[in-house]
Design an enzyme around this catalytic site. Structure first.
Site, PDB file in Angstrom:
ATOM      1  CG  HIS A 199      -2.014  -1.062   1.120  1.00 18.09           C
ATOM      2  ND1 HIS A 199      -2.515  -1.548  -0.070  1.00 18.09           N
ATOM      3  CD2 HIS A 199      -2.659  -1.738   2.117  1.00 18.09           C
ATOM      4  CE1 HIS A 199      -3.443  -2.468   0.184  1.00 18.09           C
ATOM      5  NE2 HIS A 199      -3.534  -2.604   1.494  1.00 18.09           N
ATOM      6  CG  HIS A 220      -7.598  -0.773   2.714  1.00 21.96           C
ATOM      7  ND1 HIS A 220      -8.076  -1.480   3.794  1.00 21.96           N
ATOM      8  CD2 HIS A 220      -6.643  -1.558   2.149  1.00 21.96           C
ATOM      9  CE1 HIS A 220      -7.428  -2.629   3.887  1.00 21.96           C
ATOM     10  NE2 HIS A 220      -6.548  -2.706   2.892  1.00 21.96           N
ATOM     11  CD  GLU A 249      -8.053  -3.680  -0.466  1.00 18.30           C
ATOM     12  OE1 GLU A 249      -6.917  -3.225  -0.723  1.00 18.30           O
ATOM     13  OE2 GLU A 249      -8.236  -4.686   0.240  1.00 18.30           O
TER      14      GLU A 249
END
Length: 382
Positions: A136, A210, A348
């Site tokens: 991420h 997220h 996601e």
């Protein structure tokens, strides 16, 4: 009789008027200008703000810290509102403890193996923050940045433009990336996310959101009875580090088959090696539609008990379904209840994990003169 969303929202509006008359809290159903309030301050004194939006029966709160969706409230079949996203009620926990609750993710959503990739013959080493992997965007990804926020109203829509510029070399990524993300609440109560980015040097980018969902309500317990449908007949199996092997495996005959809606808990404890490695579902589905010019419906999540549902449409080729495997009871939400394994889930929309190292996966390369654009739409029902 199953009520449609318009009827439920109308009922909720009537209840709001009554509540106001009796001194209660009203739940507005019409769009209004976003409201800004101070949420907290960082250690260096930087102010973090909360923005509240309402439209079409949906209520949304967004933080300038990480573009975080702090709460998203929708009614159930009886018109009762609940926050359906996991998070915190204070800035300190978002800074120190969050497992990406509600955050905007960048520069690269999901994992890049060993934090390395090669682009145009040059090797890049990224920030590593998940064992050997970069996850991420690294240790200080977009989720840990303060975004500039600009509210807007446009016709019957209300929303926020969020801006962040990531400088060349930040977290090891090449190029200065100028990012704009737009959150819109439509008059129908849909939550739309539009992502845009440009660069002055060839780079890779994969932006996503997220949010941890529980349609029964934040802090209500397990999501294993939620029913999920994913329009993907293949998925990308992973190695022990949760990095895709490169295979596009068929879901048919496996616990990964959500081509017909089924309860999440039905197969989550099957002794499948991929489920054992990830401690549940934490995989990318290869959407049957592929990359599309416009968002197309790819997933539906439904909570039978409350009647709440959410449809997701996107133009992205992949969808990461994460079943909250690493929630361990150490985090406490606004409800005062702790989050345990499987108490919330993520869906996601994305390009595939580790695409910079997998030439056969859809490319995530962005070059000067190009504009990265993707859209995801969440449509809520009851």
């Amino acid at each position: 009789m199953e009520l449609n969303r318009r009827t439920v929202i109308a009922g909720a509006a009537a209840a709001s008027i009554a509540a106001t008359t009796l001194g209660g809290t009203a739940h507005a159903t019409g769009g209004r200008k976003p409201v800004k309030t101070l949420f907290g301050k960082l250690a260096d004194g930087t102010k973090v703000y909360s923005w509240s939006l309402e439209n079409g029966g949906t209520r949304l709160k967004v933080l300038s810290w990480g573009g975080v969706v702090q709460s998203l409230e929708i009614p159930d079949r009886r018109g009762r509102y609940a926050n359906v996203s996991a998070g915190f009620d204070n800035l300190e926990d978002y800074v120190a403890k969050t497992p990406y609750f509600g955050a905007l993710i960048g520069r690269y959503g999901n994992r890049i193996g060993k934090g390395k990739f090669t682009l145009d013959g040059k090797n890049y080493q990224l920030s590593v923050n998940d064992g050997e992997q970069s996850l991420h965007g690294g240790t200080q990804g977009f989720d840990k940045r303060v975004w500039d926020v600009e509210p807007f109203t446009k016709g019957s829509d209300v929303g926020l433009h969020l801006y962040y510029t990531s400088v060349d070399g930040e977290m090891g990524y090449p190029g200065t990336l100028k990012t704009k993300v737009t959150y819109t609440l439509t008059r129908h109560g849909d939550w739309r996310i539009d992502y845009e980015a440009t660069t002055d040097k060839a780079t890779v980018v994969n932006l996503t959101s997220h949010v941890y969902w529980n349609l029964a309500g934040e802090g209500s317990g397990t999501i294993e009875d939620h029913e999920l449908h994913i329009a993907g007949s293949r998925y990308t199996p992973t190695d022990a580090g949760l990095i895709p092997t490169g295979e596009l495996a068929k879901v048919a005959g496996t616990p990964f088959d959500f081509t017909r809606a089924k309860p999440i808990g039905r197969d989550i404890r099957v002794s499948h090696p991929q489920l054992v490695t990830a401690k549940g579902f934490d995989h990318n589905w290869v959407l049957d539609k592929g990359i599309t010019a416009r968002p197309e419906h790819v997933a539906t999540l439904r909570d039978p008990a409350s009647g709440r549902s959410m449809k997701i449409a996107t133009n992205e080729p992949g969808l990461q379904f994460y079943s909250g495997n690493f929630l361990d009871g150490t985090l406490t939400g606004p409800s005062g209840r702790t989050y345990r394994q499987g108490d919330a889930l993520c869906l996601e929309t994305q390009h595939f994990p580790d695409s910079p190292n997998k030439p056969k996966f859809p490319s995530t390369v962005l070059r000067p003169g190009q504009t990265y654009r993707t859209t995801t739409i969440h449509t809520f029902g009851c």
